[in-house]
Design an enzyme around this catalytic site. Structure first.
Site: not given
Length: 516
Positions: A229, A231-232, A308
């Site tokens: 995502n 932030a990752e 997911d």
């Protein structure tokens, strides 16, 4: 009977030939039924609803009266359940505690059709859980329970034994798999040593997908796809997210992520802004090679697990033979289904088929459009309006429509009727009748609604719709648009988008005529 026996190569070839989001795709995937292995950290999601109407005697805090408790598989378990609902044969590998939460999670997984032989119980480990409290559709609190890996000698020994059992099952189920999904959320329960070994246990060379808080931990696997995502992605790239231009930012940092994770492809998920897919084959050629998917955002704060669902749908589509870009488009549709539902939602093949069959519903009359826009606006979504003839759809059209979508949340395209087009463009136009023009526009993922107007200008529609943004292609100038003052009077702004040279319907028609 194993996955090789049930896999239909003819269906695989038929799916691989698809080049658009066809309502028949879900049924083809069901016939294909690829075997997918999920190696994941497993979570039990709880959703408790209740009421608050008094304060506690012991302290000035509200009392939450529980009215209903619901539980769902979360984390890697939710990915597995979505895969099963989307037609895959699923083998799940992961660890749970020897507690009530673990037993409930195993039962929910079994009921969902997920293979749980590789779900190993660890004595003394508490099953990870995330429980949300809500009242009157308002999320109040989330409390998390369940220990991460502990450093004690006895606990380490028990964990090592359980991981050994899980690895033994992995060796058995990987050889006939068509895809492997790693769901690593930093609980430190997955043996990272597997990263360099998994491929050697899978002779069919399945697709390896890593959905992890830190995908670089799995770089020795050399995955086919990583799905961070925003932030990752920022942590992987070492660059802060540029919140006012997240899509362009994702395109720019993708090559860094590919290098750090040693992945062949990356999809950066951006919530309400959709996703950005960059394939390593085109990463060196720049941001133009990126593929964007478009989300249909909702204000529902009680939805969880859309990521997911996206990973599951993309994996099952690609494992069934779809090209990666089309798989991403299909996965976005599945994620849209999930986030429109409360709780930890699942998208099934039937849900997906129903949503794909609903594409003609994009074409609406002005009355329906006003109702739909009113609901969207009440939820805080920004409305973008553009208009045109769209007689012969070409690259110039699709480029500017995608730019227009990025200016807001809901893109409305107003199309000139046939008579209006003839008055505007002259005899011989339109080349394509109205039904064909609107059908082509409806197939574009960036377009949310299409409506037809028959006046010479869209001013009546602008006055009724009051868009936040009115977008036009780069061959116009704001000062020459008679609609501009109307838009501004209605509280909106006019945006002139980039011009794609040498692309116009008139030019296309001239080229066709010159080659007769």
């Amino acid at each position: 009977m194993n996955a090789i026996d049930t896999f239909d190569a003819g269906v695989f070839r038929r799916i691989a030939g698809r080049r658009s989001l066809d309502p028949r795709l879900p049924m083809d995937i069901a016939a294909c039924r690829p075997h997918v292995v999920v190696l994941g950290e497993l979570i039990l999601d709880g959703w408790w609803s209740g009421s608050i109407d008094r304060l506690c005697r012991e302290a000035p805090v509200p009392v939450f009266d529980v009215l209903n408790r619901e539980y769902s598989p979360g984390g890697g378990a939710n990915t597995a359940v979505n895969l099963a609902a989307l037609g895959a044969k699923v083998s799940l590998l992961g660890l749970i505690g020897d507690d009530d939460g673990g037993r409930l999670l195993r039962r929910l997984l079994t009921e969902a059709g997920v293979g749980t032989r590789g779900v190993i119980t660890v004595p003394g480990l508490r099953t990870q859980s995330k429980t949300r409290l809500s009242s009157e559709d308002q999320l109040l609190l989330r409390f998390d329970d369940g220990a991460r890996r502990r450093a004690g000698t006895a606990e380490t020994l028990l964990l090592g034994q359980a991981q050994g059992e899980m690895v033994a099952v992995a060796r058995e189920v990987l050889p006939d798999s068509r895809a492997v999904v790693v769901c690593d959320y930093g609980q430190e329960l997955l043996p990272l040593g597997l990263a360099s070994e998994l491929r050697s246990w899978a002779p069919q060379n399945p697709m390896f997908v890593v959905d992890a808080h830190d995908a670089s931990r799995w770089a020795p696997l050399e995955p086919d796809l990583v799905t961070p995502n925003a932030a990752e992605a920022a942590r992987l790239a070492g660059r802060d997210v540029e919140t006012d231009r997240r899509v362009d930012w994702a395109r720019e940092v993708a090559p860094i992520i590919l290098s750090r994770t040693r992945s062949r492809n990356v999809v950066v998920t951006l919530d309400r802004e959709g996703t950005v897919l960059v394939e390593s084959a085109g990463a060196a050629e720049g941001a133009a090679q990126a593929h964007r998917t478009w989300a249909h955002p909702v204000p529902n704060k009680q939805a969880s697990g859309g990521g997911d669902t996206f990973v599951a749908a993309l994996t099952v589509a690609a494992a069934s033979g779809l090209p990666l870009r089309l798989s991403a488009d299909l996965a976005q549709v599945a994620a849209d289904v999930a986030v429109h539902r409360p709780g930890t939602a699942v998208c099934s093949l039937r849900d997906l088929s129903d949503r794909l069959s609903d594409i003609p519903g994009k074409v609406v009359d002005p009355g329906t459009l006003m109702r739909e826009v009113s609901v969207a606006r009440a939820h805080g979504l920004r409305i973008v309006l553009t208009n045109g003839v769209f007689d012969v759809l070409h690259r110039g059209h699709t480029s500017y429509l995608e730019q227009a979508k990025e200016l807001g949340d809901v893109l409305v395209v107003a199309v000139n009727g046939d008579e209006s087009t003839r008055r505007l463009k002259g005899e011989g136009r339109p080349v394509n009748r109205l039904e064909d023009r609107t059908a082509l526009l409806a197939s574009l993922r960036c377009v949310d609604y299409i409506t037809v107007f028959h006046s010479d200008t869209p001013i009546p529609l602008i006055e009724a719709l009051r868009p936040d943004v009115y977008a036009k292609g780069g061959d116009y100038q704001a000062g020459s648009l008679e609609e501009a003052p109307v838009v501004e009077r209605c509280g909106g702004r006019v945006v002139i988008l980039d011009y794609v040279p040498d692309y116009s319907t008139s030019a296309v028609v001239r080229r066709i005529k010159s080659r007769r």
